[in-house]
Design a protein around this motif. Structure first.
Motif, mmCIF file in Angstrom:
data_model
loop_
_atom_site.group_PDB
_atom_site.id
_atom_site.type_symbol
_atom_site.label_atom_id
_atom_site.label_comp_id
_atom_site.label_asym_id
_atom_site.label_seq_id
_atom_site.Cartn_x
_atom_site.Cartn_y
_atom_site.Cartn_z
ATOM 1 N N LYS A 183 2.350 -7.979 -5.979
ATOM 2 C CA LYS A 183 1.502 -7.673 -7.118
ATOM 3 C C LYS A 183 0.957 -8.948 -7.743
ATOM 4 C CE LYS A 183 3.867 -3.383 -8.309
ATOM 5 N NZ LYS A 183 4.651 -2.659 -9.342
ATOM 6 N N LYS A 203 -10.834 8.817 -4.543
ATOM 7 C CA LYS A 203 -10.043 7.768 -3.912
ATOM 8 C C LYS A 203 -11.034 6.831 -3.219
ATOM 9 C CE LYS A 203 -5.805 7.165 -1.234
ATOM 10 N NZ LYS A 203 -4.680 7.854 -0.576
ATOM 11 N N PRO A 218 -2.109 -5.027 -11.210
ATOM 12 C CA PRO A 218 -2.022 -4.102 -10.076
ATOM 13 C C PRO A 218 -2.143 -2.614 -10.435
ATOM 14 C CG PRO A 218 0.150 -4.805 -10.750
ATOM 15 C CD PRO A 218 -0.817 -5.556 -11.614
ATOM 16 N N GLU A 219 -2.062 -2.297 -11.726
ATOM 17 C CA GLU A 219 -2.024 -0.878 -12.110
ATOM 18 C C GLU A 219 -3.297 -0.159 -11.692
ATOM 19 O OE1 GLU A 219 0.594 -3.404 -14.332
ATOM 20 O OE2 GLU A 219 -1.603 -3.433 -14.257
ATOM 21 N N LYS A 263 3.088 -7.268 0.815
ATOM 22 C CA LYS A 263 2.185 -7.302 -0.329
ATOM 23 C C LYS A 263 2.952 -7.735 -1.560
ATOM 24 C CE LYS A 263 2.841 -2.374 -1.231
ATOM 25 N NZ LYS A 263 2.214 -1.044 -1.261
ATOM 26 N N GLU A 313 -6.602 4.583 -6.223
ATOM 27 C CA GLU A 313 -5.997 5.886 -5.950
ATOM 28 C C GLU A 313 -6.769 7.027 -6.607
ATOM 29 O OE1 GLU A 313 -3.667 6.408 -3.863
ATOM 30 O OE2 GLU A 313 -2.958 4.387 -3.473
ATOM 31 N N SER A 349 -1.383 -10.622 -0.116
ATOM 32 C CA SER A 349 -0.523 -10.371 1.040
ATOM 33 C C SER A 349 -0.379 -11.668 1.814
ATOM 34 C CB SER A 349 -1.146 -9.298 1.936
ATOM 35 O OG SER A 349 -0.487 -9.243 3.187
ATOM 36 N N TYR A 367 -4.144 0.428 -8.606
ATOM 37 C CA TYR A 367 -4.572 -0.037 -7.285
ATOM 38 C C TYR A 367 -3.392 -0.040 -6.317
ATOM 39 C CZ TYR A 367 -8.383 -2.103 -10.065
ATOM 40 O OH TYR A 367 -9.427 -2.314 -10.928
ATOM 41 N N SER A 368 -3.712 0.059 -5.040
ATOM 42 C CA SER A 368 -2.740 -0.217 -3.995
ATOM 43 C C SER A 368 -3.470 -0.964 -2.879
ATOM 44 C CB SER A 368 -2.096 1.072 -3.465
ATOM 45 O OG SER A 368 -3.076 1.898 -2.871
ATOM 46 N N VAL A 369 -2.704 -1.496 -1.932
ATOM 47 C CA VAL A 369 -3.308 -2.265 -0.843
ATOM 48 C C VAL A 369 -2.633 -1.895 0.476
ATOM 49 C CG1 VAL A 369 -4.092 -4.261 -2.192
ATOM 50 C CG2 VAL A 369 -1.747 -4.209 -1.284
ATOM 51 N N SER A 370 -3.311 -2.278 1.546
ATOM 52 C CA SER A 370 -2.771 -2.036 2.881
ATOM 53 C C SER A 370 -3.168 -3.201 3.779
ATOM 54 C CB SER A 370 -3.332 -0.725 3.441
ATOM 55 O OG SER A 370 -2.960 -0.565 4.794
ATOM 56 N N TYR A 414 -3.817 -7.928 -6.128
ATOM 57 C CA TYR A 414 -2.736 -7.967 -5.148
ATOM 58 C C TYR A 414 -2.997 -9.079 -4.167
ATOM 59 C CZ TYR A 414 -0.168 -3.525 -5.828
ATOM 60 O OH TYR A 414 0.631 -2.514 -6.297
#
Lengths: 112, 113
Positions: free
Chosen positions: B57, B18, B61-62, B55, B79, B49, B64-67, B47
């Motif tokens: 896409k 990760k 985006p596949e 957030k 991930e 924001s 991945y994630s964001v914060s 991504y």
């Protein structure tokens, strides 16, 4: 669908040899056009914003112009330090934020 | 001048790890973006924001994630890293209006082994 096309893909110039880079676009309602310079291994550096046809912006040896269908980046008497990839981009409409559509870039090489 | 700072210039990770990439901007910009840049493929939006905890896409985006817990900070998370995520990752920020330019950081060159 918004499209941005840059030409040529690569351009080799001798120091002092002026030329122009082209950015043509098809967008529904232009809200601006941005030019960036990108050096190898670094992020794009913002150069200019153009908002309406006929507008011109200058910075050192660079001058950007805008028509209803394209933009030109004119380079006058370039120096080796002007070697970089030049990107243009236009905003595309969305309900949040301001996503950009980028062209593929023109890689400029200026030889001494 | 706008300053967008990415936490690492170079990063090497292993498959399945990760991975966190961090980005901080100091100009109180509403919008923040994550891109990847690959030879021949140009800049592709992962991504973005437009506000804290919001957030959207992008094009790819596949995987991945964001914060975004604070306005100035935007994190990209891989991930479970895979070799096809080896790339240059670029963070950018901008003011909210759609006619404002994005300002980029210097990028993170990520290698997944």
């Amino acid at each position: 669908e918004d499209q941005v096309t840059q030409s040529p893909e690569a351009l080799r110039l001798q120091e002092g040899e002026s030329s122009s880079l082209n950015c043509s676009y098809t967008v529904s309602g232009l809200r601006g056009l941005f030019w960036y310079r990108q050096d190898p291994g670094k992020g794009p550096e913002f150069l200019f914003t153009l908002y309406s046809a006929g507008e011109e912006k200058e910075k050192e040896r660079l001058k950007a112009t805008l028509t209803k269908k394209e933009s030109f980046l004119h380079i006058t008497a370039p120096k080796p330090e002007d070697s970089a990839t030049y990107l243009c981009a236009v905003p595309k409409y969305n309900n949040a934020g301001n996503m950009l559509t980028f062209g593929g870039g023109t890689r400029l090489m200026v030889k001494p | 001048d706008v300053k967008v700072t990415q936490s690492s210039r170079y990063l090497v990770k292993r498959t399945g790890e990760k991975v966190f990439l961090e980005c901080v901007q100091d100009m109180d910009h509403e919008n923040m973006f994550w891109y990847r840049q690959d030879p021949g493929l140009g800049l592709r939006l992962i991504y973005f924001s437009y506000d804290v905890k919001m957030k959207e896409k992008g094009d790819i985006p596949e995987g991945y994630s964001v914060s975004r817990e604070k306005k100035e900070r935007f994190s990209l998370i891989l991930e479970s890293a895979s070799t096809n995520q080896t790339s240059m990752y670029l963070c950018a920020s901008s003011l909210l209006p759609s006619n404002q330019p994005q300002h980029f950081g210097d990028g993170t060159r990520l290698s997944i082994l």
